[in-house]
Design a protein around this motif. Structure first.
Motif, mmCIF file in Angstrom:
data_model
loop_
_atom_site.group_PDB
_atom_site.id
_atom_site.type_symbol
_atom_site.label_atom_id
_atom_site.label_comp_id
_atom_site.label_asym_id
_atom_site.label_seq_id
_atom_site.Cartn_x
_atom_site.Cartn_y
_atom_site.Cartn_z
ATOM 1 N N UNK A 124 41.122 53.107 38.936
ATOM 2 C CA UNK A 124 41.714 52.052 39.936
ATOM 3 C C UNK A 124 42.630 51.880 39.446
ATOM 4 N N UNK A 125 43.777 51.641 40.307
ATOM 5 C CA UNK A 125 44.725 51.096 40.642
ATOM 6 C C UNK A 125 44.869 49.563 41.550
ATOM 7 N N UNK A 126 46.015 49.385 41.476
ATOM 8 C CA UNK A 126 46.202 48.295 42.540
ATOM 9 C C UNK A 126 45.950 47.893 43.853
ATOM 10 N N UNK A 127 45.570 50.272 44.349
ATOM 11 C CA UNK A 127 44.912 50.007 45.733
ATOM 12 C C UNK A 127 43.739 49.153 46.040
ATOM 13 N N UNK A 128 43.030 49.233 44.464
ATOM 14 C CA UNK A 128 41.821 49.585 44.954
ATOM 15 C C UNK A 128 41.493 47.234 44.499
ATOM 16 N N UNK A 129 43.061 46.674 44.436
ATOM 17 C CA UNK A 129 42.183 45.175 44.255
ATOM 18 C C UNK A 129 41.506 44.780 45.640
ATOM 19 N N UNK A 130 41.280 44.078 45.866
ATOM 20 C CA UNK A 130 40.139 43.879 47.314
ATOM 21 C C UNK A 130 39.988 42.055 46.601
ATOM 22 N N UNK A 131 40.838 40.936 46.810
ATOM 23 C CA UNK A 131 40.633 39.792 45.989
ATOM 24 C C UNK A 131 39.402 38.958 46.747
ATOM 25 N N UNK A 132 39.210 39.269 48.291
ATOM 26 C CA UNK A 132 38.758 38.329 48.945
ATOM 27 C C UNK A 132 37.944 39.455 48.644
ATOM 28 N N UNK A 133 36.814 40.518 48.918
ATOM 29 C CA UNK A 133 35.753 41.319 48.642
ATOM 30 C C UNK A 133 35.371 40.860 47.133
ATOM 31 N N UNK A 134 35.910 40.676 45.971
ATOM 32 C CA UNK A 134 35.181 40.289 45.505
ATOM 33 C C UNK A 134 34.888 38.979 44.949
ATOM 34 N N UNK A 135 35.219 38.262 45.607
ATOM 35 C CA UNK A 135 35.191 36.498 45.517
ATOM 36 C C UNK A 135 33.956 36.058 46.931
ATOM 37 N N UNK A 136 34.191 37.632 47.363
ATOM 38 C CA UNK A 136 32.693 37.682 48.313
ATOM 39 C C UNK A 136 31.412 37.851 47.527
ATOM 40 N N UNK A 137 31.979 38.622 46.271
ATOM 41 C CA UNK A 137 30.065 39.435 45.862
ATOM 42 C C UNK A 137 30.178 37.874 44.917
ATOM 43 N N UNK A 138 31.084 37.503 44.162
ATOM 44 C CA UNK A 138 30.963 36.207 43.261
ATOM 45 C C UNK A 138 29.985 35.620 44.304
ATOM 46 N N UNK A 139 30.573 35.088 45.325
ATOM 47 C CA UNK A 139 29.767 33.272 46.228
ATOM 48 C C UNK A 139 28.854 33.887 46.315
#
Length: 518
Positions: free
Chosen positions: A153-168
């Motif tokens: 993976x690299x910078x193009x795969x970073x999606x903090x909004x989606x990661x935050x949703x999973x964490x929430x």
């Protein structure tokens, strides 16, 4: 212990009472009525909310309020494969597969298959909710271990909004549902991003983050459930449809009566499910014809070598030797195509322990198969037949799978339906033996495994299929007879030894008496 249970029951009761009084009157339209009903009936669900909020009722009520509103917004109770786009499943970015070393289910997020796209974000979030709800309902809310596979993976795969949703989902919506988050080979460029993630998790959940690489990931997940690029040996490759291999569900016709179109099934087939005594009578009748059947089959096999490969015939008689059960066949159930019409297979379970073993059978295609019995128990040292049959006009598929789960029961436990239901809710995952069987579709007219025809015991039918089936069943019955004979011989030898010992003791007593008189 009793006081703790009483305290917990009091907290559950208080949570329900206050939710009805303080939240439900003003927000009933923001909740799904099914969730409200479940809150009143499911003690474990309420208890999980309390555990996740450290038994603080005020904080628990806030979490219930937030999660209920979220569940209605995302229509969680109505999420299914049919309402989500097929391409979401085909990508393979999210799926359930395997277990960690503590026996918790693994929820995989293959980050390299995820790309940021605001137009697809809602659907992807619903896919996360689908998987979590799917597993929560299927396994009674047992916790999950999340695996972020960040290889390639690299910078193009970073999606903090989606990661935050999973964490929430785990911190706010699914209480007590997370054991740990295993992050594999996180690129250095994402270090700053995951510092933000730590802030979302909060101090209690930060300890759940496990940053790993190929050298230490097996501290948490054994190699059998890790793909080769993570240093493991798991050959599993995600594909869709159907849902992943270990998405097993309870098949049709648990243990109940046969109805409607299936009432014509033969009495012999039903007896094979439930009565070993009937099988022993069959053994006495069929053993007289055994030699003739074997001779006929050997001749038919010589003429049919071009039709069926010999290795298939060998597979039919193989046995998986597990610590609790021996299972035959070992790997595959052979069904016919629509043209050949083979719709029934036999699975033989043998209990090799000294205790009662509970078992249940699940399948990836519950709408297609009936399994009798699918949830029962097997006595020590005995064998039990399971009939797997296709339902209605369905045909078997190479993608269909069966899972046999088994666990030892205490001597004091009953074996009725209520006892088995409670047993499976409480038994630890680490004590459950699992074995998977694939389906194989035969195009030729000759079956290659423990396949049952409606005329299995109809001797006048002399087709290759019938003879092969009769031999298979005879071999199974003969094996059981041999097991019983071995037990009888053992008891006989024990009796002889005890008799000789008694005679020796008696002779020695007479000798002592005679010596004293002299």
């Amino acid at each position: 212990m009793a006081e703790q249970r009483q305290d917990k029951a009091a907290l559950i009761s208080e949570t329900r009472r206050r939710f009805e009084a303080e939240y439900l009157p003003d927000k009933s339209d923001k909740y799904d009525s099914r969730d409200v009903e479940r809150l009143q009936q499911d003690d474990k669900w309420v208890e999980n909310y309390l555990i996740w909020r450290h038994d603080v009722v005020d904080d628990t009520l806030k979490m219930i309020d937030e999660s209920f509103q979220w569940r209605k917004e995302y229509t969680v109770n109505d999420l299914s494969e049919s309402v989500l786009p097929k391409w979401l499943f085909e990508i393979g970015a999210l799926f359930l597969h395997g277990y960690d070393k503590e026996g918790y289910k693994l929820f995989w997020f293959k980050v390299k298959h995820h790309t940021r796209d605001p137009k697809q974000q809602l659907e992807k979030k619903k896919l996360v909710a689908f998987w979590l709800e799917h597993y929560a309902k299927r396994d009674h809310g047992k916790p999950l271990t999340v695996v972020f596979d960040m290889a390639e993976t690299g910078i193009s795969h970073i999606d903090l909004d989606f990661v935050r949703f999973i964490v929430n989902c785990f911190t706010d919506y699914y209480p007590n549902f997370l054991t740990k988050i295993v992050i594999f080979e996180m690129p250095w460029i994402m270090n700053a991003a995951f510092k933000i993630v730590k802030g979302w998790l909060g101090p209690d959940a930060i300890s759940m983050l496990k940053f790993t690489n190929k050298s230490d990931v097996q501290e948490y997940i054994s190699g059998e459930y890790l793909p080769p690029h993570m240093g493991g040996t798991d050959s599993f490759k995600y594909s869709y449809p159907p849902l992943v291999d270990d998405d097993f569900q309870t098949p049709l016709c648990e243990n109940g009566p046969i109805t409607s179109e299936d009432e014509h099934e033969s009495k012999e087939e039903i007896d094979a499910d439930t009565k070993e005594a009937g099988e022993m009578n069959e053994a006495q009748n069929l053993n007289q014809k055994k030699m003739n059947s074997v001779e006929q089959i050997s001749k038919s096999e010589e003429t049919d070598k071009t039709e069926v490969k010999p290795k298939n015939a060998k597979k039919a008689l193989t046995t998986f030797k597990g610590p609790l059960l021996h299972i035959s066949p070992a790997e595959e159930l052979y069904f016919g195509s629509k043209e050949t019409g083979e719709k029934k297979c036999l699975i033989v379970l043998t209990n090799v322990t000294k205790n009662v073993v509970a078992f249940k059978v699940r399948t990836t295609a519950p709408e297609k198969y009936r399994v009798k019995p699918s949830n029962s128990s097997c006595e020590p040292g005995t064998s039990l037949d399971i009939i797997v049959s296709l339902h209605g006009g369905f045909a078997a598929s190479l993608q269909d799978r069966f899972l046999i789960m088994a666990a030892e029961m205490d001597q004091s436990s009953g074996a009725g339906v209520p006892e088995l239901t409670q047993f499976w809710k409480e038994v630890p995952r680490t004590k459950v033996m699992e074995h998977r069987l694939r389906c194989h579709v035969i195009e030729s007219s000759k079956p290659s495994s423990l396949t049952l025809k409606d005329n299995t015991f109809n001797i006048p039918a002399k087709t290759n299929e019938d003879l092969h089936i009769q031999l298979t069943h005879l071999l199974q019955i003969n094996r059981r007879v041999e097991e019983q004979m071995n037990r009888c011989l053992w008891f006989q030898q024990l009796s002889v030894v005890l008799s000789l010992l008694s005679v020796t003791v008696a002779a020695f007593c007479f000798y002592l008496a005679y010596a004293q008189r002299s």
